[in-house]
Design a protein around this motif. Structure first.
Motif: not given
Ligand code: AMP
Length: 115
Positions: A49, A88, A90-92, A95-96, A98
């Protein structure tokens, strides 16, 4: 980092609609497109990421990602009318997968703000 489905695509172990490839980069059509043109541009190196990027060491990867985006936008005829690049994180960020990837979206008018 642990391996994702994108590593299997890089190794050609599972199929993908590849639109661009060089030593550093692979790009393929998103399996669930959100626009008439929706391509994922990924480094072949396993970087999970944005926050894993180390400025100096990874500078070449960033240049290669953007150079590929320009080439693909041109090849898919969205360079003149414009397009959107999204990463995208991370979570917020939503990002689906990795494995660092840049979405290239085009072929329609984009809206703002994103969801
Ligand atoms: P993100 O939410 O930014 O992590 O985006 C991951 C993207 O990967 C989504 O838009 C998915 O539709 C896409 N995707 C997942 N698996 C595949 C696959 N096997 N081939 C192409 N695109 C995929």
């Amino acid at each position: 980092m642990s391996e994702t489905i994108f590593s299997k695509i890089i190794r050609k172990e599972i199929p993908a609609d590849i639109v661009f490839e060089n030593e550093f980069i692979l790009a393929f059509k998103d399996i669930n497109p959100k626009a008439p043109v929706h391509v994922l541009i990924i480094p072949k190196e396993e970087i999970s990421t944005v926050t894993e990027l180390n400025g100096k060491e990874d500078a070449e990867i960033l240049v290669q990602l953007f150079a590929a985006a320009n080439e693909i936008a041109n090849a898919m005829n969205v360079d003149k009318d414009g397009f959107r690049l999204v990463i995208n994180c991370g979570k917020n960020g939503g990002q689906e997968v990795n494995h660092l990837h840049m979405h290239l979206l085009g072929g329609r008018q984009m809206t703002w703000p994103p969801g």
